[in-house]
Design a protein around this motif. Structure first.
Motif, PDB file in Angstrom:
ATOM      1  N   GLY A 178     -69.713  11.830  12.349  1.00  0.00           N
ATOM      2  CA  GLY A 178     -68.261  11.741  12.229  1.00  0.00           C
ATOM      3  C   GLY A 178     -67.548  12.765  13.085  1.00  0.00           C
ATOM      4  O   GLY A 178     -66.554  12.455  13.759  1.00  0.00           O
ATOM      5  N   LEU A 179     -68.039  14.003  13.073  1.00  0.00           N
ATOM      6  CA  LEU A 179     -67.423  15.050  13.899  1.00  0.00           C
ATOM      7  C   LEU A 179     -67.551  14.718  15.380  1.00  0.00           C
ATOM      8  O   LEU A 179     -66.634  14.977  16.171  1.00  0.00           O
ATOM      9  N   GLY A 236     -62.845   8.879  12.963  1.00  0.00           N
ATOM     10  CA  GLY A 236     -62.843   9.932  13.976  1.00  0.00           C
ATOM     11  C   GLY A 236     -61.760   9.745  15.009  1.00  0.00           C
ATOM     12  O   GLY A 236     -61.080  10.699  15.401  1.00  0.00           O
ATOM     13  N   THR A 275     -62.182  12.783   8.693  1.00  0.00           N
ATOM     14  CA  THR A 275     -63.513  12.222   8.916  1.00  0.00           C
ATOM     15  C   THR A 275     -64.572  13.048   8.198  1.00  0.00           C
ATOM     16  O   THR A 275     -65.496  12.506   7.584  1.00  0.00           O
ATOM     17  N   PRO A 296     -60.814  15.007  13.003  1.00  0.00           N
ATOM     18  CA  PRO A 296     -62.040  15.579  12.428  1.00  0.00           C
ATOM     19  C   PRO A 296     -61.966  15.916  10.956  1.00  0.00           C
ATOM     20  O   PRO A 296     -62.942  15.738  10.229  1.00  0.00           O
ATOM     21  N   ALA A 352     -64.940  12.166  16.312  1.00  0.00           N
ATOM     22  CA  ALA A 352     -63.613  12.780  16.375  1.00  0.00           C
ATOM     23  C   ALA A 352     -63.452  13.621  17.636  1.00  0.00           C
ATOM     24  O   ALA A 352     -62.403  13.595  18.288  1.00  0.00           O
TER      25      ALA A 352
END
Length: 459
Positions: free
Chosen positions: A178-179, A150, A158, A155, A182
């Protein structure tokens, strides 16, 4: 016909609205100008609040219809992958009088970028695992590895890893975690990177400081009348096909070929590797685009490709993607990991900043500029690195901007063959990802020392 707007078109419309709102606020709010937050980040933050409050939607003939995070996650994935098609079509035209300095700088940034990824990933995994062992919690500790992705890769990539984890290994909440990593990375790049750049200027660390300050157009994010440089060249006649339409069509057709590669991989690759098919769609898109570009060059029709047009389309996908990623985050699913998530962000930020400064002081040349570019790249994206670099080097008089572009060639050999091809298998039982990352993190400083990329402190 009304039903066709929901949900994808509605999501796209909302991204557009929020980008316009972000552009307006950047031009009017002095605080946003001081921290140089781009319109996509401003709009994305507002969108994150609105969608998690349940206020985003669309009026219909049957009343208000709310929209959830799912279509924004889908848009983020495809915008990222489509942007890599544009990257595959790009051909560097930048030159410099000192190629040795650029090569040294590109290698310096690429090696440290790879090291930072591994360190951040190990920190995330370690903090998640430690929290689960000490205090318990129903969450997947492997998702801590996504901190490295991230922060350093942004994004899109990821999301690619997390999609493989969820679809192949049934890892819960990988995409959302993950988002979130990021998205916070972009905030760190601005909230920490900009004060760092201004502090360095005050201390006289910049190699080419001219004392003029940042230009008005950079602060406001809008150009004044008469200050409108051209951004592309036409390669087709509009009576036949518009040049922008030609490039978009070529990129769309290439994306279709990348889709076929993903299908073929999913059908015919070994069972353990089939998850890479659509998860690595961005990579297939870039490779296919590079192949199409070479074919056009061999047929002597590469003059139809305008580098600036490809560059602008790619940048456009990044703007939409950054705004979209914030609205793809479901806050309620982060509540179980809120404390380890926050701790990992804080620890990773402090260590990343400390390492950037330590290695920047010992860079063979342009240490402060490379430090800023590296910090922006290791918390946001290449655009974040260039934005921070521009504070210290507004006219790009140093070769560091060129080094940021050239580092991608180094990364193909240093990074993609190790980290990118290892990350998809992180949830696999017995896969030695931690040892791989630890070996890279320890080995890179040793390699840099023998390559004379670490000198006596200069700052």
């Amino acid at each position: 016909m009304e039903a066709s707007f929901f949900p994808s078109i509605v999501a796209f419309i909302w991204i557009g609205i929020l980008l316009m709102l972000g552009t307006y606020l950047r031009a009017k709010v002095p605080f946003l100008q001081r921290i140089l937050f781009p319109a996509s980040l401003i709009g994305g933050l507002i969108g994150f609040v609105l969608i998690n409050a349940g206020w985003l939607g669309v009026p219909t003939t049957e009343g208000w219809k709310a929209i959830d995070q799912a279509p924004f996650g889908t848009l983020t994935f495809h915008l990222f992958a489509f942007g890599f098609v544009g990257i595959g079509f790009l051909e560097s035209a930048q030159k410099t009088d000192n190629s040795k300095v650029v090569l040294r700088g590109a290698l310096w940034i690429a090696l440290l970028f790879t090291m930072m990824f591994c360190i951040q990933a190990l920190l995330g995994k370690g903090i998640f695992a430690a929290w689960a062992n000490l205090f318990g919690g129903q969450f997947e500790t492997v998702n801590g590895y996504l901190l490295g992705a991230g922060f350093t890769q942004g994004p899109g990539q990821t999301l690619a890893y997390a999609s493989i984890w969820e679809n192949t290994y049934k890892t819960a909440n990988a995409i959302n975690t993950g988002l979130a990593f990021a998205a916070v990375g972009f905030l760190v790049a601005g909230l920490v990177g900009v004060p760092l750049a201004l502090y360095g200027l005050k201390k006289g660390w910049a190699a080419c400081e001219d004392g003029k300050g940042l230009p008005r157009c950079l602060l406001r994010g809008l150009r004044d009348e008469g200050d409108n440089p051209s951004c592309a060249f036409s390669t087709t006649h509009p009576a036949n096909i518009d040049s922008f339409g030609f490039h978009m069509g070529l990129m769309a057709a290439t994306y279709g070929l990348a889709y076929l590669v993903a299908v073929a991989w999913t059908l015919y690759a070994p069972q353990a590797l089939r998850g890479l098919g659509f998860g690595m769609l961005f990579f297939w898109g870039m490779l296919v685009a590079m192949g199409v570009r070479k074919f056009m060059k061999a047929r002597r029709i590469n003059t139809l490709l305008d580098n600036e047009t490809c560059h602008r389309i790619t940048n456009m996908t990044v703007d939409f993607m950054i705004c979209s990623v914030f609205m793809g985050i479901q806050f309620s699913t982060l509540q179980d990991i809120l404390i380890p998530f926050g701790l990992s962000i804080i620890v990773a930020t402090v260590i990343t900043l400390a390492l950037c400064l330590w290695f920047g002081r010992r860079s063979p040349e342009y240490g402060f500029e490379r430090c800023l570019a590296l910090f922006g790249y290791c918390t946001g994206t290449a655009a974040s690195g260039l934005l921070l670099l521009r504070i210290a080097d507004p006219e790009f008089r140093t070769p560091v901007a060129v080094e940021i572009g050239a580092m991608n060639v180094c990364l193909l050999f240093i990074f993609d063959t190790t980290v990118t091809l290892s990350m998809p298998f992180a949830p696999r039982e017995g896969f030695p990802l931690a040892w791989i990352f630890l070996g890279i993190a320890v080995g890179i400083p040793i390699i840099m020392y023998f390559l004379k990329l670490i000198r006596k402190p200069a700052l």
